[in-house]
Design a protein around this motif. Structure first.
Motif, short mmCIF file in Angstrom:
data_model
loop_
_atom_site.label_atom_id
_atom_site.label_comp_id
_atom_site.label_asym_id
_atom_site.label_seq_id
_atom_site.Cartn_x
_atom_site.Cartn_y
_atom_site.Cartn_z
N ARG B 184 70.52 134.89 97.86
CA ARG B 184 71.36 134.21 96.86
C ARG B 184 71.96 132.96 97.48
O ARG B 184 72.15 132.88 98.68
N GLY B 185 72.26 131.99 96.62
CA GLY B 185 72.74 130.69 97.08
C GLY B 185 73.97 130.83 97.96
O GLY B 185 74.92 131.51 97.61
N ARG B 186 73.94 130.16 99.11
CA ARG B 186 75.05 130.28 100.05
C ARG B 186 76.13 129.22 99.82
O ARG B 186 77.06 129.13 100.60
N GLY B 187 75.97 128.43 98.77
CA GLY B 187 76.91 127.32 98.62
C GLY B 187 78.07 127.57 97.69
O GLY B 187 79.08 126.89 97.75
N GLY B 188 77.95 128.55 96.81
CA GLY B 188 79.04 128.68 95.85
C GLY B 188 78.90 129.93 95.01
O GLY B 188 79.36 131.00 95.39
N ALA B 189 78.19 129.80 93.92
CA ALA B 189 78.19 130.87 92.94
C ALA B 189 77.26 132.02 93.29
O ALA B 189 77.36 133.08 92.69
N GLY B 190 76.35 131.82 94.22
CA GLY B 190 75.47 132.91 94.62
C GLY B 190 74.35 133.20 93.64
O GLY B 190 73.93 134.33 93.46
N PHE B 191 73.83 132.15 93.02
CA PHE B 191 72.70 132.32 92.10
C PHE B 191 71.46 132.74 92.89
O PHE B 191 71.21 132.21 93.98
N PRO B 192 70.65 133.69 92.35
CA PRO B 192 69.46 134.13 93.09
C PRO B 192 68.47 132.96 93.31
O PRO B 192 68.00 132.35 92.35
N THR B 193 68.18 132.69 94.57
CA THR B 193 67.35 131.54 94.93
C THR B 193 65.95 131.62 94.33
O THR B 193 65.44 130.64 93.79
N GLY B 194 65.33 132.78 94.44
CA GLY B 194 63.95 132.94 93.96
C GLY B 194 63.84 132.67 92.47
O GLY B 194 62.88 132.05 92.01
N ILE B 195 64.84 133.11 91.72
CA ILE B 195 64.80 132.90 90.27
C ILE B 195 64.95 131.41 89.94
O ILE B 195 64.30 130.87 89.06
N LYS B 196 65.82 130.76 90.71
CA LYS B 196 65.98 129.32 90.52
C LYS B 196 64.65 128.61 90.79
O LYS B 196 64.20 127.77 90.01
N TRP B 197 64.00 129.00 91.88
CA TRP B 197 62.71 128.38 92.23
C TRP B 197 61.66 128.63 91.15
O TRP B 197 60.91 127.73 90.77
N GLY B 363 72.88 143.64 104.97
CA GLY B 363 73.66 143.39 103.75
C GLY B 363 73.89 144.58 102.87
O GLY B 363 73.62 145.73 103.25
N THR B 364 74.38 144.31 101.67
CA THR B 364 74.72 145.36 100.72
C THR B 364 73.70 145.37 99.59
O THR B 364 72.75 144.59 99.60
N GLU B 365 73.94 146.23 98.62
CA GLU B 365 73.03 146.37 97.48
C GLU B 365 72.75 145.01 96.82
O GLU B 365 71.61 144.65 96.57
N THR B 366 73.81 144.24 96.58
CA THR B 366 73.63 143.01 95.80
C THR B 366 73.75 141.74 96.63
O THR B 366 73.54 140.66 96.11
N SER B 367 74.13 141.86 97.89
CA SER B 367 74.22 140.67 98.75
C SER B 367 73.45 140.96 100.03
O SER B 367 73.87 141.78 100.83
N LYS B 368 72.31 140.30 100.16
CA LYS B 368 71.44 140.58 101.30
C LYS B 368 71.59 139.51 102.39
O LYS B 368 72.00 138.38 102.11
N GLY B 369 71.21 139.91 103.59
CA GLY B 369 71.20 138.95 104.70
C GLY B 369 72.57 138.81 105.35
O GLY B 369 73.41 139.70 105.28
N THR B 370 72.74 137.67 105.99
CA THR B 370 73.99 137.41 106.70
C THR B 370 74.69 136.23 106.02
O THR B 370 74.12 135.57 105.16
N LYS B 371 75.92 135.98 106.45
CA LYS B 371 76.62 134.80 105.97
C LYS B 371 77.41 134.22 107.13
O LYS B 371 78.01 134.96 107.90
N ILE B 372 77.39 132.91 107.20
CA ILE B 372 78.21 132.25 108.22
C ILE B 372 79.56 131.92 107.60
O ILE B 372 79.63 131.33 106.52
N PHE B 373 80.61 132.34 108.26
CA PHE B 373 81.95 132.00 107.80
C PHE B 373 82.62 131.07 108.80
O PHE B 373 82.38 131.15 110.00
N SER B 374 83.46 130.24 108.24
CA SER B 374 84.25 129.37 109.08
C SER B 374 85.64 130.01 109.13
O SER B 374 86.39 130.00 108.17
N LEU B 375 85.91 130.66 110.26
CA LEU B 375 87.12 131.47 110.41
C LEU B 375 88.20 130.61 111.06
O LEU B 375 88.12 130.29 112.25
#
Lengths: 211, 644, 150
Positions: B184-197, B363-375
């Motif tokens: 899912r998009g890492r920039g904001g709303a988390g729209f599924p990337t594959g579906i967008k493509w 990840g979890t059921e609906t959020s896969k992979g990792t995420k980089i956070f700025s802590l």
């Protein structure tokens, strides 16, 4: 376009319980107008591209079991779409939008008329210094219809405002001024900003008598 | 350099690079990202290189200036390879000793990480708690490659995913694999990337575009910069794979001009990729053509919004367009356009290389992979952290971030930038994921995570974000422009002690209008900072409005500085440092702040010696009257103090 | 700024209207602000209405339509810096220079801007003077740093 094509692109939708027939590519606003249903607008003008800035034309459409607010001036009609142009929520939002705008132009007759209809309190917010409600009618009319581009926007956010290009204004505006009557705040801001631009360009240019 | 014309030639090239590299040769990596650059990492690098020359170790040790390692709090970070010894906060003057010890195979104790709980020194980077609790599938390479060297990227398997996609997969298969990965998009709303493509792939039209959104604008978030600066080829490779998948031959990288190093490194990477034949005509002999251009963003937060970004790419003011028709169908120049964030694109080669099944193990059921956070914020270990989705906020803040410095109490974490919200202490065990954060009234956003402690006023935080948005709104639509203007006025009044009954209700009404009726996501999400602080910290609003009190002792108009006469030792330090000359006192005379002169800059509190701690802040109550003149003679604490 | 320099930048981008923002960025970095003649030239050569050029020049933060001082002071108001007391730093800078964000003093010594995030959150509060980062600022340290720039 032959008859067959026309039929193919015919769209049936329901606005305020009324069956409305529209053509593909029309917006909800156009469809409603064609059926004699009124939706209030401030930044819309039939000669101009839809803009979607004032958001007064927000209507409720049914979608995936719920409802959603969309701008009627932009939203394209869809088969079997159900639209409500008035509801408690729509009215509440229009009322607040009008209150926000009345803080800029409390004496605008257009805003006052709409304000009365939606129960807006023109003193809900402190008076703002600029009359301009950024509807962009003058800017877009000058660009799209007159193709002169004498007036445009500058800045952004809360400080966005209209500004005339003095060189072009000095040459063109005196004969034209067609944007003045379009202004929902009754040209007060455009006249003021134009006079200011011309003063900076040529102090001798008289405007007051003609505005 | 001959262009590479097939996957086989790419493999040969890679083998060539690896054979030339002696696996036993020592190398020193040094963080040269923007944050470390500010801490003089360039001088450190030059110092180390100079020492290597001077000590005649050129043949045995090499220096690699890499991108950001993430541990910005302790930068510049130096790691010795292959063993992995990690030195922190290295200074140019440490260079001679550092190089000498490399030669001797010894470790410099004082530059190692010290565990603050146990006092134990930790030598290996992988053992430091900050790194140990991360999952750095994306960001890990950053600390190992020189971003200006395509060979470094090739050495770790770079462009293998592109070769695989072009030679072994159809575009549809690539789309399917990305869909299967649930990225899912890492920039904001988390729209599924594959579906967008898929939408773009199926949209009619010959000309299509792919775009990298590197207009990272959330204040306090800089992971996209670190990726683009530190590993630009991974983003280019992802973009090229995406272009192949949707059938695009032209791509853009929209990067903020405030990120000069990112602009430079991505420019170099494009040239290298063109030279090697990873961009251009007939890429790797596949018949697929693709070119990329860089567009520097001129500074507008709203351009992070997809339709505004595309408008800006067309050379116009970045005003959003209505999105009743999605931009993947009708975007840049009205053509189907796939816009993804830097981090999203960087995930693509990993998924193609390792397969969707590998990716979904994180990840979890609906959020896969990792995420980089700025802590960032009130946190011991400021930095960039990459964690698997599903980790708790508590683990990020305390296990990785090391908790709150200065013995202060945790108050909230703000996620999602100006469009996000605050998570209070009771939500610390929340699992990090798109839907989880949204349900809690915040959002993932691009990955900013700002930690706040007891000194942070939550009304002021809401005011801060609205102030930001009032300036960053494009100003086109009424609910956003005027709604934010009025919300900001109300919030400013509240923080200045001018709040009144009914303010909270009016804020809520304005929130509804902005959320429901704004043209773009900037406006519809603008109320989030207000709504989430109201939801979790309503008592702070009420204290400001009803009692004219700021519980965090932060709002300038509502606090006063006071010198406790029982604690003041008349050391004169505050009086000397006060820029407004508002402190009365002399030798042996208890100091007094003249309230009418005080500008509340806080310098007295900063400089009062900790052993006295005589300066305090008070709010919501009158400042105690100064002692009468004759009672101001100081009573010295037993022998703690010398005569000032 | 002489028109040949503006023309050279425009030529580099083959006078393409779509490169408008990139061209203005280059003029800005070359000249440190965008004079009216430069904007007019860009408008003419790119055949883009002056209204749009003006809107862009005032819309994006990178652009200035007024001359800049000798030293550009940027105070970071990113969220991380904010919670670490950036407002106090900014107050002090305003106090010391006598100017507000967006302004230049009458001696053209300093121009003051607030920026959203410099990405050096570990060093917050951060102030940048002529591109050099000054980290872990306190109000007192701010004044000292400014004194180094004449």
């Amino acid at each position: 376009m032959d008859e067959g094509m026309k039929n193919m692109s015919k769209i049936l939708l329901k606005i305020d319980g009324k069956d409305v027939e529209a053509r593909e590519g029309m917006t909800i606003l156009e469809a409603a107008q064609s059926a004699g249903i009124d939706i209030p607008t401030l930044c819309h003008h039939e000669k101009l591209e839809p803009y979607g800035a004032c958001r007064l034309c927000n209507v409720e459409v049914e979608m995936r079991g719920g409802t959603k607010l969309v701008a009627a001036c932009l939203y394209p009609v869809e088969q079997q779409l159900t639209v409500r142009t008035r509801s408690e929520k729509v009215d509440r939002i229009r009322k607040m939008i009008l209150q926000l705008l009345l803080a800029h132009a409390p004496n605008s007759r257009e805003l006052q008329r709409l304000g009365n209809e939606y129960g807006a309190d023109k003193d809900r917010f402190e008076k703002e210094s600029s009359f301009c409600i950024n509807c962009g009618l003058c800017v877009r009319y000058c660009a799209e219809v007159k193709k002169l581009n004498a007036v445009g926007f500058v800045s952004r956010g809360a400080t966005r405002e209209i500004s005339f290009v003095p060189e072009i204004a000095a040459r063109e505006c005196d004969q034209c001024k067609e944007c003045f009557p379009l202004c929902p705040t009754e040209a007060l801001q455009a006249a003021y900003v134009l006079a200011e631009a011309l003063a900076s360009f040529s102090p001798s240019f008289g405007l007051e008598s003609k505005a | 350099m001959e262009q590479i014309k097939s996957p086989t030639e790419l493999e040969e090239l890679r083998q060539g690079i690896l054979t030339q590299r002696d696996p036993h040769k020592r190398y020193i990596t040094l963080c040269s990202g923007s944050a470390c650059h500010a801490s003089e990492s360039k001088l450190v690098a030059e110092g180390i290189e100079e020492e290597i020359r001077r000590q005649g170790l050129g043949a045995e040790v090499e220096v690699r200036r890499t991108g950001c390692h993430g541990f910005c709090e302790r930068g510049p970070v130096v790691v010795l390879h292959p063993e992995g010894t990690c030195y922190l906060q290295v200074k140019p003057e440490d260079a001679p000793e550092l190089v000498a010890q490399v030669k001797e195979n010894k470790v410099i104790e004082r530059l190692l990480y010290t565990d603050h709980a146990t006092g134990e020194k930790i030598a290996l980077e992988s053992e430091i708690p900050f790194y140990k609790n991360q999952q750095r599938i994306l960001f890990g390479s950053n600390s190992n490659i020189d971003p200006k060297s395509i060979d470094d990227y090739l050495a770790i398997g770079g462009y293998a995913a592109l070769a695989k996609a072009l030679s072994q997969m159809t575009p549809e298969q690539v789309v399917r694999e990305i869909k299967k990965s649930s990225l899912r998009g890492r920039g904001g709303a988390g729209f599924p990337t594959g579906i967008k493509w898929e939408g773009s792939r199926n949209a009619p039209g010959e000309t299509k575009y792919v775009i990298v959104n590197a207009d990272e604008g959330d204040p306090g978030a800089y992971m996209d910069r670190a990726l683009l600066e530190g590993n630009p080829h991974s983003v280019l490779e992802g973009l090229t794979i995406g272009a192949y998948a949707i059938g695009s031959h032209e791509g853009y990288i929209y990067v903020r001009q405030e990120y000069p190093l990112a602009v430079e490194n991505v420019g170099i990477a494009i040239k290298q990729a063109e030279r090697y034949g990873f961009l251009g005509k007939n890429i790797l002999g596949s018949g697929f053509d693709f070119t990329v251009k860089v567009h520097r963003g001129a500074g507008a937060f709203v351009c992070g919004e997809s339709s505004a970004l595309m408008t800006a790419l067309e050379g116009k003011p970045g005003e959003p367009r209505s999105k009743y028709i999605r931009s993947n169908i009708k975007g840049l120049w009205e053509r189907p356009s796939v816009l993804n964030n830097v981090e999203t694109w960087a995930n693509v080669p990993l998924i193609i290389d390792n397969g969707a099944d590998w990716f979904t193990q994180f990840g979890t059921e609906t959020s896969k992979g990792t995420k980089i956070f700025s802590l960032v914020g009130k946190i011991a270990n400021t930095g960039l952290v990459e964690v698997p989705m599903g980790i708790t906020v508590r683990d990020i803040v305390f296990k990785i971030g090391g908790g709150i410095p200065g013995g202060k109490k945790f108050k909230a974490v703000q996620t999602g930038g100006p469009s996000g919200g605050c998570l209070p202490e009771k939500l610390l065990d929340l699992q990090v994921g798109y839907d989880e954060l949204t349900r809690a009234g915040s959002m993932m956003g691009s990955g900013g995570m700002i930690v706040m402690d007891e000194d942070t006023c939550m009304v002021d935080i809401a005011r801060y974000f609205l102030d930001f948005l009032a300036d960053e709104s494009c100003g086109k639509c009424v609910p956003c422009r005027e709604g934010i203007r009025q919300m900001l006025k109300i919030l400013t009044n509240i923080t200045e002690g001018k709040g009144k009954e009914g303010d909270i209700e009016l804020l809520q009404e304005l929130c509804e209008v902005a959320k429901e009726a704004s043209l773009c996501a900037l406006g519809t999400s603008a109320p989030n900072p207000v709504q989430s602080t109201l939801q979790h910290f309503r008592d702070e609003y009420e204290a400001h409005i009803k009692e004219k009190r700021c519980p965090a002792l932060s709002c300038k108009e509502l606090i006063a500085y006071h010198i406790d006469p029982d604690k003041c030792q008349a050391c004169m330090i505050c009086a000397r440092n006060c820029p407004s000359e508002a402190i009365l006192g002399g030798r042996n005379k208890i100091h007094i702040i003249e309230q009418e002169k005080c500008t509340k800059c806080g310098t007295c509190l900063d400089v009062c010696p900790a052993r006295f701690s005589a300066v305090t802040k008070i709010s919501g109550q009158p400042v105690p009257l100064p002692l009468p003149e004759e009672e101001r003679t100081v009573v010295r604490k037993a022998k703690e103090v010398g005569v000032s | 700024m002489d028109i040949e320099r503006v023309d050279r930048i425009i030529d580099k981008h083959r006078g393409e209207a779509r490169a408008l923002i990139q061209i203005l960025l280059e003029i800005q970095s070359d000249n440190r602000w965008l004079p009216k003649e430069a904007l007019t030239r860009v408008s003419e050569r790119l055949q883009v209405p002056m209204t749009r050029v003006q809107h862009i020049a005032t819309f994006y933060k990178a652009f200035s339509t007024v001359p800049k001082g000798r030293h550009e002071v940027h105070v970071c108001m990113g969220t991380a810096c904010h919670v670490r007391g950036a407002q106090r730093v900014l107050d002090k800078v305003q106090d010391a220079t006598g100017i507000q964000p967006g302004e230049t003093d009458s001696d053209l010594r300093f121009s003051l801007e607030i920026v959203n995030c410099l990405g050096c959150c570990a060093l917050g509060p951060v102030m940048e003077i002529d591109g050099k980062t000054h980290g872990r600022m306190s109000p007192a340290a701010t004044v000292e740093a400014l004194n180094d720039y004449e």
